[in-house]
Structure formats: C-alpha cells, structure tokens
Design a protein around this motif. Sequence first.
Motif, PDB file in Angstrom:
ATOM      1  N   ASN A  11       0.843  -1.185   0.000  1.00  0.00           N
ATOM      2  CA  ASN A  11       0.000   0.000   0.000  1.00  0.00           C
ATOM      3  C   ASN A  11       0.883   1.241   0.000  1.00  0.00           C
ATOM      4  OD1 ASN A  11      -2.406  -1.476   0.151  1.00  0.00           O
ATOM      5  ND2 ASN A  11      -2.284  -1.598   2.382  1.00  0.00           N
ATOM      6  N   ILE A  12       0.568   2.194  -0.867  1.00  0.00           N
ATOM      7  CA  ILE A  12       1.307   3.451  -0.892  1.00  0.00           C
ATOM      8  C   ILE A  12       0.756   4.352   0.212  1.00  0.00           C
ATOM      9  CG2 ILE A  12       1.919   5.489  -2.249  1.00  0.00           C
ATOM     10  CD1 ILE A  12       3.166   2.954  -3.332  1.00  0.00           C
ATOM     11  N   PRO A  13       1.574   4.764   1.185  1.00  0.00           N
ATOM     12  CA  PRO A  13       1.065   5.605   2.265  1.00  0.00           C
ATOM     13  C   PRO A  13       0.664   6.993   1.757  1.00  0.00           C
ATOM     14  CG  PRO A  13       3.155   4.560   2.872  1.00  0.00           C
ATOM     15  CD  PRO A  13       2.988   4.378   1.401  1.00  0.00           C
ATOM     16  N   ASP A  14      -0.463   7.483   2.259  1.00  0.00           N
ATOM     17  CA  ASP A  14      -0.917   8.826   1.906  1.00  0.00           C
ATOM     18  C   ASP A  14      -0.361   9.802   2.935  1.00  0.00           C
ATOM     19  OD1 ASP A  14      -2.130  11.186   1.249  1.00  0.00           O
ATOM     20  OD2 ASP A  14      -4.157  10.395   1.201  1.00  0.00           O
TER      21      ASP A  14
ATOM     22  N   ILE B 123       4.519   0.844   3.777  1.00  0.00           N
ATOM     23  CA  ILE B 123       5.154   0.119   2.667  1.00  0.00           C
ATOM     24  C   ILE B 123       5.576  -1.293   3.068  1.00  0.00           C
ATOM     25  CG2 ILE B 123       5.801   2.160   1.348  1.00  0.00           C
ATOM     26  CD1 ILE B 123       8.703   1.783   2.329  1.00  0.00           C
ATOM     27  N   GLY B 124       4.677  -1.976   3.757  1.00  0.00           N
ATOM     28  CA  GLY B 124       4.916  -3.364   4.113  1.00  0.00           C
ATOM     29  C   GLY B 124       5.852  -3.584   5.279  1.00  0.00           C
ATOM     30  N   THR B 125       6.208  -2.524   6.001  1.00  0.00           N
ATOM     31  CA  THR B 125       7.170  -2.618   7.099  1.00  0.00           C
ATOM     32  C   THR B 125       6.528  -2.137   8.395  1.00  0.00           C
ATOM     33  OG1 THR B 125       8.992  -2.208   5.569  1.00  0.00           O
ATOM     34  CG2 THR B 125       9.442  -1.859   7.905  1.00  0.00           C
ATOM     35  N   ASP B 126       6.724  -2.890   9.479  1.00  0.00           N
ATOM     36  CA  ASP B 126       6.182  -2.491  10.777  1.00  0.00           C
ATOM     37  C   ASP B 126       6.719  -1.124  11.175  1.00  0.00           C
ATOM     38  OD1 ASP B 126       4.837  -4.899  10.976  1.00  0.00           O
ATOM     39  OD2 ASP B 126       6.431  -5.865  12.133  1.00  0.00           O
TER      40      ASP B 126
ATOM     41  N   ILE C  36       7.595   4.022  15.381  1.00  0.00           N
ATOM     42  CA  ILE C  36       6.716   4.990  16.014  1.00  0.00           C
ATOM     43  C   ILE C  36       5.874   5.576  14.882  1.00  0.00           C
ATOM     44  CG2 ILE C  36       8.220   5.558  17.971  1.00  0.00           C
ATOM     45  CD1 ILE C  36       9.151   8.022  16.403  1.00  0.00           C
ATOM     46  N   PRO C  37       4.769   6.271  15.179  1.00  0.00           N
ATOM     47  CA  PRO C  37       3.962   6.813  14.077  1.00  0.00           C
ATOM     48  C   PRO C  37       4.788   7.655  13.109  1.00  0.00           C
ATOM     49  CG  PRO C  37       2.748   6.969  16.122  1.00  0.00           C
ATOM     50  CD  PRO C  37       4.127   6.468  16.492  1.00  0.00           C
ATOM     51  N   GLY C  38       4.695   7.287  11.827  1.00  0.00           N
ATOM     52  CA  GLY C  38       5.405   8.026  10.794  1.00  0.00           C
ATOM     53  C   GLY C  38       6.838   7.600  10.564  1.00  0.00           C
ATOM     54  N   VAL C  39       7.298   6.553  11.235  1.00  0.00           N
ATOM     55  CA  VAL C  39       8.712   6.141  11.109  1.00  0.00           C
ATOM     56  C   VAL C  39       8.810   4.626  10.990  1.00  0.00           C
ATOM     57  CG1 VAL C  39      11.020   6.176  12.137  1.00  0.00           C
ATOM     58  CG2 VAL C  39       9.479   8.128  12.481  1.00  0.00           C
ATOM     59  N   ILE C  40       9.542   4.163   9.974  1.00  0.00           N
ATOM     60  CA  ILE C  40       9.938   2.761   9.854  1.00  0.00           C
ATOM     61  C   ILE C  40      11.454   2.701   9.763  1.00  0.00           C
ATOM     62  CG2 ILE C  40       7.784   2.033   8.767  1.00  0.00           C
ATOM     63  CD1 ILE C  40       9.251   2.095   6.054  1.00  0.00           C
TER      64      ILE C  40
END
Length: 302
Positions: A198-201, A240-243, A246-250
């Motif tokens: 999924n492409i994050p908005d 993008i398929g990654t846990d 924190i919110p907004g950060v992989i």
Amino acid sequence: MQQQQYPIGVPGQPWGASEKKQWFEQQRVQRSYQTDVLSQIERFKARFDVREYGQLNYANQHYPLYAVLTAEWDDDKPTVLITGGVHGYETSGVHGALKFIDEQMQSYEAIFNFIVTPCISPWGYETINRWNPDAIDPNRSFYSESPAQESALVLQLIETLGVDLLAHVDLHETTDTDNSEFRPAKAARDGEINTNWNIPDGFYLVTNSENKQLEFQQAVLAEVAKITHIAPADEDNRLIGTDIDIPGVISYPAYDLGLCMGLSQAMYATTTEVYPDSENATPAQCIDAQVAAVIGALNYLR
C-alpha cells in the motif's frame, strides 16, 4: 496484490544484457537537468562553494555532478550532508534540496558546515526513472566498489573531503508509480514474483534499524507536520509493508541494503518520503515538506 507480468523478460528468469538493453531503449527524456537543476546551481556560486565532483556519460548524454558546500568552511563546526535525487524521478527531493540551499542554508552556517548534492541521478531525473541506464538502483548501491557510478561518485566525494558527518538527511518520495512501474520492473529484472504494498498517503521517514534515533526522527516529523500531513499506518500497522517503529517512522538495515542514508557513520540519519500523488498535497507542499524536514533536523541538532 499481485500485478500483471512486466512486458520485458520471461517470468521467473532474471534479465540479461538483452533485456536491460530493451528496457534502456524504451526510456525517453521528459525534462531537462540543465534547465531545472544546473541553472539554479550556477546561481549559487556567488554565495557558496560549488564543486563539480564527477561526470556521468550515458548514451551520448553528458551530466556534470555538483555539490554545494558552505563557503566559509570551519573544521570546528559539525557537518551535515543533504542528498537529493538519488532516485532521479523523485522530484521534490531534488527541488527541496535546491530550495533549502537557496532560502535556508546561509541562516544555519554559523552552526554547521553543509554538503548538499541536489541531484545525484540526473539521467533518472530527465527520464523520470528510479534506476540508472544500467538498470541499477543507486539507492541500493552505496558500498565499496559500487556498480552504480552515481553512488560511487558521492562516496568518493565524502572520502575526498575527509569529514566526519554529524547528520545526513536523504530526500525521497514514494509515488503511485512505485506500484505501477518500478516494483513490477524490479521483480521482472530479478526473476521474482511481484507483490505490491500500500502506498502511504502522507509524509513518513525511514531510519537506520541499527541506529534509529527516534527522538530525532520525531523532531523532523514535527516540523514537517506544519506543512503537510504525516502518513498513517495501514490496517496492519505498517508503512510500505514494514512495521512502524513509532507513528510516521519505519526502519531498514541501511548498511546491509546499501542505502544512501547508510553511506557514513553519521550519528543522525534519516530518509524522507513524501507522497506527491496525494489529493491532500500540492507539488509546492511536497517541496516545502522536504525543506521542513531538513529544518526540523537542524533545529534538533542545534
């Protein structure tokens, strides 16, 4: 969501030289590095130390590469690297770097030395491509004896300057074409089956899983949030398929993957990801968000 077969190659078989040649011959120049980038860099020479750090020659096309450095370098100040256009098609990274230089860099030079490479992959910029002409992803090629000239020349630049970096902000985008073109092409090139994410908005960050510095990442996001929205996680709490960390950060293993943000041992490093195809963001906002990310990083470090 599995995608239809890419039109080049045989399913399950990695590309050879003929398939890569076929892919290259389909690419077309769609905009001008000279007009959009080099003309701006030329104007910076009155205020900054502008250096040509290499040249690329592809298919009768000549691309000089430039870094913009602090004019009055001070070895006692910490040094910050800002990179744009590692993936040339990611427009706001290139123009965000240029806008930072033009409008913000001088106001921070009392505290930091800067090295800015606004457009690492000019052929990719002109043809709106993720790869270079050899079908190599520069952002998986930042390691010794790199197969990508774009990456190797940046590594050589940093080594030649002989500086230790305090921080590195690498400016990127995640676009709808990641799913419609670039991921299917990668799967075909590598002889693999493609499944899209999924492409994050919205805006998000990718940090180094070996050195996350999450407080720093939060400071970057806080500044960006003044400009545009931060991407929410999907129903699986992923981006993008990654846990998410924190919110907004992989986070990714930057060194193992040869990512640009892992080109040094900088204490603070992050990769920005803007979503230019969002109905809730304009091209100007995407550029301003890249500038805001750099400002958020600098204000935290200051």
